[in-house]
Design a protein around this motif. Structure first.
Motif, PDB file in Angstrom:
ATOM      1  N   GLU A  50       9.596 -54.319 -54.403  1.00 46.51           N
ATOM      2  CA  GLU A  50       9.007 -52.995 -54.630  1.00 46.51           C
ATOM      3  C   GLU A  50       7.483 -53.056 -54.654  1.00 46.51           C
ATOM      4  OE1 GLU A  50       9.715 -49.222 -57.694  1.00 46.51           O
ATOM      5  OE2 GLU A  50      10.128 -51.262 -58.358  1.00 46.51           O
ATOM      6  N   VAL A  51       6.867 -52.021 -54.089  1.00 45.83           N
ATOM      7  CA  VAL A  51       5.418 -51.837 -54.120  1.00 45.83           C
ATOM      8  C   VAL A  51       5.143 -50.411 -54.583  1.00 45.83           C
ATOM      9  CG1 VAL A  51       3.291 -51.719 -52.740  1.00 45.83           C
ATOM     10  CG2 VAL A  51       5.007 -53.478 -52.256  1.00 45.83           C
ATOM     11  N   LYS A  52       4.219 -50.269 -55.524  1.00 42.45           N
ATOM     12  CA  LYS A  52       3.847 -48.945 -56.005  1.00 42.45           C
ATOM     13  C   LYS A  52       2.417 -48.636 -55.585  1.00 42.45           C
ATOM     14  CE  LYS A  52       6.905 -49.002 -60.038  1.00 42.45           C
ATOM     15  NZ  LYS A  52       6.984 -48.884 -61.525  1.00 42.45           N
ATOM     16  N   ILE A  53       2.226 -47.439 -55.045  1.00 45.27           N
ATOM     17  CA  ILE A  53       0.897 -47.021 -54.597  1.00 45.27           C
ATOM     18  C   ILE A  53       0.623 -45.632 -55.156  1.00 45.27           C
ATOM     19  CG2 ILE A  53      -0.627 -46.668 -52.615  1.00 45.27           C
ATOM     20  CD1 ILE A  53       1.341 -48.309 -50.953  1.00 45.27           C
ATOM     21  N   SER A  54      -0.490 -45.482 -55.816  1.00 50.36           N
ATOM     22  CA  SER A  54      -0.843 -44.191 -56.406  1.00 50.36           C
ATOM     23  C   SER A  54      -2.350 -44.031 -56.374  1.00 50.36           C
ATOM     24  CB  SER A  54      -0.310 -44.090 -57.841  1.00 50.36           C
ATOM     25  OG  SER A  54      -0.819 -45.146 -58.638  1.00 50.36           O
ATOM     26  N   LYS A  63      -0.470 -37.892 -65.399  1.00 51.11           N
ATOM     27  CA  LYS A  63       0.390 -38.630 -64.485  1.00 51.11           C
ATOM     28  C   LYS A  63      -0.404 -39.028 -63.250  1.00 51.11           C
ATOM     29  CE  LYS A  63       4.836 -38.412 -62.069  1.00 51.11           C
ATOM     30  NZ  LYS A  63       5.991 -37.567 -61.703  1.00 51.11           N
ATOM     31  N   SER A  64      -0.150 -40.254 -62.780  1.00 49.36           N
ATOM     32  CA  SER A  64      -0.806 -40.706 -61.562  1.00 49.36           C
ATOM     33  C   SER A  64      -0.229 -39.969 -60.357  1.00 49.36           C
ATOM     34  CB  SER A  64      -0.612 -42.213 -61.396  1.00 49.36           C
ATOM     35  OG  SER A  64       0.762 -42.523 -61.354  1.00 49.36           O
ATOM     36  N   LYS A  65      -0.987 -39.955 -59.280  1.00 45.59           N
ATOM     37  CA  LYS A  65      -0.575 -39.263 -58.062  1.00 45.59           C
ATOM     38  C   LYS A  65       0.011 -40.273 -57.083  1.00 45.59           C
ATOM     39  CE  LYS A  65      -4.635 -36.326 -58.743  1.00 45.59           C
ATOM     40  NZ  LYS A  65      -5.988 -35.997 -58.240  1.00 45.59           N
ATOM     41  N   PHE A  66       1.272 -40.150 -56.802  1.00 42.87           N
ATOM     42  CA  PHE A  66       1.937 -41.064 -55.880  1.00 42.87           C
ATOM     43  C   PHE A  66       1.381 -40.891 -54.476  1.00 42.87           C
ATOM     44  CE2 PHE A  66       5.680 -41.698 -52.985  1.00 42.87           C
ATOM     45  CZ  PHE A  66       5.649 -43.079 -53.022  1.00 42.87           C
ATOM     46  N   GLU A  67       1.072 -41.994 -53.842  1.00 44.17           N
ATOM     47  CA  GLU A  67       0.533 -41.985 -52.484  1.00 44.17           C
ATOM     48  C   GLU A  67       1.699 -41.969 -51.501  1.00 44.17           C
ATOM     49  OE1 GLU A  67      -2.748 -42.135 -49.713  1.00 44.17           O
ATOM     50  OE2 GLU A  67      -2.643 -41.752 -51.877  1.00 44.17           O
ATOM     51  N   THR A  68       1.908 -40.848 -50.842  1.00 47.83           N
ATOM     52  CA  THR A  68       3.034 -40.681 -49.925  1.00 47.83           C
ATOM     53  C   THR A  68       2.667 -41.093 -48.504  1.00 47.83           C
ATOM     54  OG1 THR A  68       2.444 -38.379 -49.448  1.00 47.83           O
ATOM     55  CG2 THR A  68       3.928 -38.767 -51.304  1.00 47.83           C
TER      56      THR A  68
END
Length: 410
Positions: A50-54, A63-68
């Motif tokens: 898993e990789v999380k990008i925000s 809340k952080s903004k998810f990078e779509t």
């Protein structure tokens, strides 16, 4: 990286880097700086990595903004490419894979606005298993409770740097559960009374539930200064004897990550920054970089770290009475008094009758409280009285799950 990273660290370093002051400052929203945040640790587990990008966020946001719509993949030095797809506000590898010894891995991210980012190359550290996980009743800082400790040994003396996370699950037993459910039946509009209460047998579990939560702090230790590579009774969790989560049965899954010196340095610095206690403290080191940078703009600020870690986990269970026999059981999560003081009885006991001339009748109120799901019924010896507790007291599904986890052992 957990919530502490996003909540404490991001705000701290963004303000520090932008404000750069040591005198009192009245925060202004226009000081905000938009920065990408990349969180990733791949391990030697065969799984969907898993990789999380925000994006960083303002103080007034929560809340952080998810990078779509990003293109995310990991490569190794053999030319293999592991692609990731967007899934539930993170990116997960299309296929399962695991980090292998003597391979070099690198993370690549291309955002939808055309910005490209790449990590340094990272290798898998020594693979070391958790040796034991223990729960012991102790008094800590004057508070009786249970401490969870972990032990680990690497005879090769190569692991050195350890990071821990945990997931805890606990059993919830609703103290004011009743085997029948009070269901409101409404009559035609304009009817008086407007409805009635019917009692039907419960068909779904509402007395016993389970709640899970993940750790939100950085748990780090190193054996670098020791003669042996042994983690001995490292504390990962302390639970007060009054904590509701150990009221019944409790389980914890401790996860061990053996990491590189560089990763350990990053997380240690991160932890120190997050524990400064004040966003505008006298200790302001400036922007703190990880091992990810912009390909096209080396001066761009990037928050995050791409790590490769060897992984081990171990789970334990205990009941409150196993470790703290004779001690008073912790209170339930919600206020559900066994004995209701006379001064508070009006908040729980309602008169089930319908009359426009009798002010003591509260039938319509009872219907409203039950229909909205704010209250649950519990029987009383009063033939016309309804004991109504907060819904959480009689129906644990109102805040937890009635599905027993697959790993659960009673």
């Amino acid at each position: 990286m957990k919530k502490i990273f996003l909540i404490r660290f991001l705000i701290t370093i963004i303000l520090v880097s932008v404000l750069g002051c040591t005198t009192p400052y009245s925060y202004q929203t226009n000081a905000y700086e938009d920065v990408i945040v990349i969180e990733a640790t791949i391990t030697n587990e065969s799984k969907n990595q898993e990789v999380k990008i925000s994006r960083s966020y303002k103080l007034e946001e929560n809340k952080s903004k998810f990078e779509t719509e990003a293109v995310v993949y990991v490569t190794d030095d053999l030319g293999n490419k592991y692609e990731f797809d967007e899934s539930d506000e993170s990116y997960k590898s299309v296929n399962t894979f695991q980090a292998n010894t003597d391979r070099q891995y690198q993370l690549h991210v291309l955002t939808k606005d055309g910005r490209s980012y790449v990590s340094s190359t990272e290798t898998l550290p020594q693979q070391t298993q958790i040796e034991s996980l223990n729960a012991t009743a102790i008094t800590k800082n004057g508070q009786l409770g249970v401490e969870i400790t972990v032990n680990s040994t690497d005879p090769t003396n190569k692991s050195k740097y350890y990071r821990y996370e945990y997931e805890e699950t606990y059993k919830v037993v609703a103290p004011k559960w009743f085997n029948e459910k009070a269901v409101v039946q409404l009559f035609a509009p304009g009817s008086s009374p407007k409805g009635k209460v019917n009692f039907v047998p419960r068909t779904e579990e509402a007395r016993i539930c389970y709640l899970s939560q993940k750790s939100s702090e950085l748990l780090l230790t190193s054996t670098n200064d020791l003669s042996e590579d042994k983690v001995i009774n490292f504390p990962v969790r302390f639970l007060s004897s009054t904590d509701p989560i150990i009221r019944n049965r409790y389980s914890i899954l401790v996860k061990q990550y053996v990491q590189s010196l560089a990763a350990n340095t990053f997380y240690t610095t991160l932890k120190e920054l997050s524990n400064t206690g004040s966003l505008l403290s006298q200790t302001q080191p400036g922007f703190f970089y990880g091992n990810i940078q912009s390909v096209d703009n080396p001066g761009e600020k990037v928050i995050g770290y791409f790590g490769v870690s060897s992984y081990s986990e171990k789970r334990l269970f205990f009941n409150f009475t196993d470790l703290l026999p004779g001690q008073p059981s912790p209170e339930y999560q919600y206020d559900c008094p066994v004995s209701i003081p006379e001064s508070e009885i009006k908040d729980y006991l309602f008169k089930y009758c319908f009359s426009k001339v009798n002010p003591d009748c509260q039938g319509d109120l009872i219907l409203d409280l039950l229909q909205t799901g704010l209250k649950s019924y519990f029987p009383t010896e009063d033939p016309t009285g309804y004991l109504l507790y907060p819904i959480e007291c009689g129906d644990c599904t109102s805040f937890s799950s009635n599905i027993k986890p697959s790993f659960w052992i009673d």
